[in-house]
Design a protein around this motif. Structure first.
Motif, PDB file in Angstrom:
ATOM      1  N   MET A   1      -4.436   6.195 -44.346  1.00 35.51           N
ATOM      2  CA  MET A   1      -3.314   6.596 -43.534  1.00 35.51           C
ATOM      3  C   MET A   1      -3.023   5.363 -42.427  1.00 35.51           C
ATOM      4  O   MET A   1      -3.698   5.158 -41.761  1.00 35.51           O
ATOM      5  CB  MET A   1      -3.734   7.938 -42.869  1.00 35.51           C
ATOM      6  CG  MET A   1      -2.544   8.610 -41.997  1.00 35.51           C
ATOM      7  SD  MET A   1      -2.806  10.079 -41.186  1.00 35.51           S
ATOM      8  CE  MET A   1      -3.520  10.921 -42.649  1.00 35.51           C
ATOM      9  N   GLU A   2      -2.022   5.065 -42.588  1.00 35.41           N
ATOM     10  CA  GLU A   2      -1.502   3.830 -41.664  1.00 35.41           C
ATOM     11  C   GLU A   2      -0.966   4.242 -40.335  1.00 35.41           C
ATOM     12  O   GLU A   2       0.227   4.111 -40.233  1.00 35.41           O
ATOM     13  CB  GLU A   2      -0.384   2.654 -42.552  1.00 35.41           C
ATOM     14  CG  GLU A   2      -0.938   2.322 -43.685  1.00 35.41           C
ATOM     15  CD  GLU A   2       0.060   1.292 -44.321  1.00 35.41           C
ATOM     16  OE1 GLU A   2       0.426   0.502 -43.795  1.00 35.41           O
ATOM     17  OE2 GLU A   2       0.334   1.862 -45.420  1.00 35.41           O
ATOM     18  N   ILE A  45       6.302   0.114 -30.739  1.00 37.67           N
ATOM     19  CA  ILE A  45       5.403   1.149 -30.671  1.00 37.67           C
ATOM     20  C   ILE A  45       4.902   1.629 -31.835  1.00 37.67           C
ATOM     21  O   ILE A  45       5.598   1.655 -32.723  1.00 37.67           O
ATOM     22  CB  ILE A  45       6.296   2.406 -29.680  1.00 37.67           C
ATOM     23  CG1 ILE A  45       6.792   1.674 -28.716  1.00 37.67           C
ATOM     24  CG2 ILE A  45       5.327   3.304 -29.527  1.00 37.67           C
ATOM     25  CD1 ILE A  45       7.609   2.634 -27.949  1.00 37.67           C
ATOM     26  N   PRO A  46       3.692   1.808 -32.058  1.00 32.46           N
ATOM     27  CA  PRO A  46       3.121   2.349 -33.280  1.00 32.46           C
ATOM     28  C   PRO A  46       3.693   3.834 -33.441  1.00 32.46           C
ATOM     29  O   PRO A  46       4.009   4.393 -32.629  1.00 32.46           O
ATOM     30  CB  PRO A  46       1.537   2.682 -32.833  1.00 32.46           C
ATOM     31  CG  PRO A  46       1.408   1.612 -31.922  1.00 32.46           C
ATOM     32  CD  PRO A  46       2.469   1.545 -31.151  1.00 32.46           C
ATOM     33  N   ILE A  47       4.275   4.014 -34.839  1.00 32.43           N
ATOM     34  CA  ILE A  47       4.932   5.061 -35.121  1.00 32.43           C
ATOM     35  C   ILE A  47       4.077   6.607 -34.747  1.00 32.43           C
ATOM     36  O   ILE A  47       4.695   7.490 -34.510  1.00 32.43           O
ATOM     37  CB  ILE A  47       5.168   5.096 -36.753  1.00 32.43           C
ATOM     38  CG1 ILE A  47       5.987   6.381 -37.148  1.00 32.43           C
ATOM     39  CG2 ILE A  47       3.840   5.434 -37.567  1.00 32.43           C
ATOM     40  CD1 ILE A  47       7.323   6.199 -36.490  1.00 32.43           C
ATOM     41  N   SER A  48       2.778   6.519 -34.880  1.00 39.06           N
ATOM     42  CA  SER A  48       1.835   7.599 -34.444  1.00 39.06           C
ATOM     43  C   SER A  48       2.048   8.068 -32.893  1.00 39.06           C
ATOM     44  O   SER A  48       1.435   8.814 -32.349  1.00 39.06           O
ATOM     45  CB  SER A  48       0.468   7.530 -34.941  1.00 39.06           C
ATOM     46  OG  SER A  48      -0.141   6.377 -34.287  1.00 39.06           O
ATOM     47  N   SER A  49       2.533   6.887 -31.981  1.00 36.88           N
ATOM     48  CA  SER A  49       2.368   7.106 -30.813  1.00 36.88           C
ATOM     49  C   SER A  49       3.448   7.303 -29.986  1.00 36.88           C
ATOM     50  O   SER A  49       3.582   7.796 -28.907  1.00 36.88           O
ATOM     51  CB  SER A  49       1.752   5.700 -30.156  1.00 36.88           C
ATOM     52  OG  SER A  49       0.582   5.380 -30.534  1.00 36.88           O
ATOM     53  N   ILE A  50       4.781   7.471 -30.840  1.00 41.71           N
ATOM     54  CA  ILE A  50       5.789   7.508 -30.408  1.00 41.71           C
ATOM     55  C   ILE A  50       6.041   8.978 -29.889  1.00 41.71           C
ATOM     56  O   ILE A  50       5.784   9.802 -30.477  1.00 41.71           O
ATOM     57  CB  ILE A  50       7.168   7.273 -31.120  1.00 41.71           C
ATOM     58  CG1 ILE A  50       7.378   5.807 -31.706  1.00 41.71           C
ATOM     59  CG2 ILE A  50       8.451   7.766 -30.712  1.00 41.71           C
ATOM     60  CD1 ILE A  50       8.352   5.451 -32.358  1.00 41.71           C
ATOM     61  N   PHE A  97       3.113  10.203 -43.585  1.00 43.62           N
ATOM     62  CA  PHE A  97       1.921   9.945 -43.203  1.00 43.62           C
ATOM     63  C   PHE A  97       1.137  11.264 -42.823  1.00 43.62           C
ATOM     64  O   PHE A  97      -0.038  10.830 -42.503  1.00 43.62           O
ATOM     65  CB  PHE A  97       1.944   8.967 -41.849  1.00 43.62           C
ATOM     66  CG  PHE A  97       2.647   7.718 -42.129  1.00 43.62           C
ATOM     67  CD1 PHE A  97       1.875   6.578 -42.909  1.00 43.62           C
ATOM     68  CD2 PHE A  97       3.610   7.202 -41.447  1.00 43.62           C
ATOM     69  CE1 PHE A  97       2.434   5.552 -43.371  1.00 43.62           C
ATOM     70  CE2 PHE A  97       4.259   5.803 -41.666  1.00 43.62           C
ATOM     71  CZ  PHE A  97       3.496   5.059 -42.641  1.00 43.62           C
ATOM     72  N   GLN A  98       1.582  12.055 -43.141  1.00 45.46           N
ATOM     73  CA  GLN A  98       0.995  13.543 -42.911  1.00 45.46           C
ATOM     74  C   GLN A  98       0.498  13.703 -41.625  1.00 45.46           C
ATOM     75  O   GLN A  98      -0.621  14.066 -41.311  1.00 45.46           O
ATOM     76  CB  GLN A  98      -0.273  13.626 -43.978  1.00 45.46           C
ATOM     77  CG  GLN A  98       0.151  13.521 -45.547  1.00 45.46           C
ATOM     78  CD  GLN A  98      -1.089  13.600 -46.396  1.00 45.46           C
ATOM     79  OE1 GLN A  98      -2.276  13.596 -45.920  1.00 45.46           O
ATOM     80  NE2 GLN A  98      -0.789  13.795 -47.464  1.00 45.46           N
ATOM     81  N   LEU A  99       1.361  13.268 -40.702  1.00 47.29           N
ATOM     82  CA  LEU A  99       1.090  13.626 -39.244  1.00 47.29           C
ATOM     83  C   LEU A  99       1.772  15.003 -38.692  1.00 47.29           C
ATOM     84  O   LEU A  99       2.694  15.560 -39.384  1.00 47.29           O
ATOM     85  CB  LEU A  99       1.874  12.449 -38.180  1.00 47.29           C
ATOM     86  CG  LEU A  99       1.342  11.113 -38.534  1.00 47.29           C
ATOM     87  CD1 LEU A  99       2.320  10.232 -38.008  1.00 47.29           C
ATOM     88  CD2 LEU A  99       0.117  10.883 -38.162  1.00 47.29           C
ATOM     89  N   PRO A 100       1.041  15.660 -37.680  1.00 42.53           N
ATOM     90  CA  PRO A 100       1.708  16.812 -37.293  1.00 42.53           C
ATOM     91  C   PRO A 100       3.232  16.815 -36.843  1.00 42.53           C
ATOM     92  O   PRO A 100       3.611  15.673 -36.256  1.00 42.53           O
ATOM     93  CB  PRO A 100       0.582  17.254 -36.195  1.00 42.53           C
ATOM     94  CG  PRO A 100      -0.307  16.323 -36.211  1.00 42.53           C
ATOM     95  CD  PRO A 100      -0.038  15.075 -36.938  1.00 42.53           C
ATOM     96  N   ALA A 101       3.811  17.960 -37.390  1.00 42.75           N
ATOM     97  CA  ALA A 101       5.194  17.770 -37.006  1.00 42.75           C
ATOM     98  C   ALA A 101       5.403  17.940 -35.503  1.00 42.75           C
ATOM     99  O   ALA A 101       4.708  18.660 -34.716  1.00 42.75           O
ATOM    100  CB  ALA A 101       5.903  19.186 -37.689  1.00 42.75           C
ATOM    101  N   GLN A 102       6.376  17.453 -34.891  1.00 45.13           N
ATOM    102  CA  GLN A 102       6.672  17.488 -33.451  1.00 45.13           C
ATOM    103  C   GLN A 102       8.227  17.543 -33.085  1.00 45.13           C
ATOM    104  O   GLN A 102       8.960  16.909 -33.778  1.00 45.13           O
ATOM    105  CB  GLN A 102       6.061  16.191 -32.854  1.00 45.13           C
ATOM    106  CG  GLN A 102       6.037  16.041 -31.397  1.00 45.13           C
ATOM    107  CD  GLN A 102       5.153  15.083 -30.859  1.00 45.13           C
ATOM    108  OE1 GLN A 102       4.681  14.123 -31.501  1.00 45.13           O
ATOM    109  NE2 GLN A 102       5.520  14.765 -29.505  1.00 45.13           N
TER     110      GLN A 102
END
Length: 314
Positions: A1-2, A45-50, A97-102
């Motif tokens: 997971m990137e 900005i890293p995509i997971s940090s936005i 990337f299977q990150l939690p929805a927000q």
């Protein structure tokens, strides 16, 4: 997971994935907004940090000083378009990337710019019509057609004589012509002319040809039905070139400049002033909703507002 992938890298991947599912014109718009506005502010900005604060601060910047080469803000519609791209691209990234929805609650700064477009006064309307009728040619017929049917400039530039049925007195709008500008991530860019179906299904429509234009159109109609209306030949005239001609004509006849799109606003406003029903006007303009017609194309003049106020006078 990137999780460490930068937003700018994801945007390039995301836009490439969208290529086969959106119109070329939409792809061009997306690429320009991404390169010019989104990547410079959010790209590193890293995509997971936005988070919501990143996006909110970006919206404030775009709305107040985002216009390139100056300190003015972008238009409300442009900010909305940019925000739509941000929302869609982040939503797809979180899914990929299977990150939690927000969800994000984003607000745009209050705009104090007048949303009302400039239109021709009734006097200017008559003067322009007279000037065009006294100097009939293919290009001037295009201005007349817009002034009395509300056709968009891209639709007008794509119009050929096979789209005009003089016997039935109907114009069929089935395509639009536009130059698409695409900007690459390295700053280079290119453009091309495309002739495609209109953006929405409601834009595909038949418009009655005004009776007073019928003899004029019969007079200038070429033998080859594949000829373009504006040129009378098999070669089209693109919107940028035609706008220059339109501007020069206004200068020649000493009429204050309004944008070519202002003719469309003028057309709709005159119809409403003369009692046309909104639904019919909306369909002639090719709108999907009468709300668009009401909000964007009807502007009661001061005289009409005065009459309205006087209805309650004692």
């Amino acid at each position: 997971m990137e999780l460490s992938i930068m937003y700018c890298d994801w945007l390039n991947q995301w836009l490439e994935r969208k290529t086969h599912f959106i119109k070329a014109s939409t792809h061009g718009t997306y690429s320009n907004l991404i390169i010019n506005h989104i990547i410079p502010i959010l790209g590193n900005i890293p995509i997971s940090s936005i988070n919501e604060d990143h996006i909110q601060q970006a919206v404030i910047y775009w709305a107040t000083q985002g216009k390139m080469n100056c300190n003015h803000g972008l238009s409300d519609s442009t900010v909305r378009d940019i925000l739509s791209i941000v929302r869609l691209s982040i939503k797809d990234a979180r899914k990929y990337f299977q990150l939690p929805a927000q969800s994000y609650d984003i607000y745009s700064p209050k705009s104090y710019r007048s949303p009302l477009p400039k239109i021709l006064s009734q006097t200017e309307h008559k003067r322009l019509t007279t000037a065009l009728l006294n100097d009939i040619n293919s290009r001037n017929c295009g201005i007349l057609l817009t002034l009395y049917t509300g056709i968009r400039i891209g639709e007008l530039c794509a119009l050929t004589w096979q789209d005009i049925n003089l016997e039935c007195q109907v114009i069929s709008i089935t395509k639009t012509l536009q130059r698409i500008f695409t900007k690459n991530s390295d700053g280079s860019g290119s453009s091309k002319i495309t002739i495609t179906p209109p953006k929405t299904a409601s834009s595909i429509r038949d418009i009655p040809l005004p009776s007073f234009l019928l003899p004029i159109f019969k007079e200038i109609s070429p033998s080859n039905a594949n000829s373009y209306l504006l040129s009378g030949t098999l070669k089209y005239i693109e919107p940028r070139i035609y706008r220059l001609y339109y501007t020069s004509f206004l200068e020649k006849v000493n009429i204050n400049h309004i944008s070519f799109h202002g003719l469309r606003h003028t057309f709709a406003t005159r119809l409403i002033e003369n009692g046309a029903d909104i639904k019919t006007v909306s369909e002639i303009l090719g709108h999907a909703s009468i709300t668009t017609t009401l909000n964007l194309y009807t502007h009661p003049p001061l005289e009409q507002k005065r009459k309205c106020i006087e209805l309650l006078s004692i």
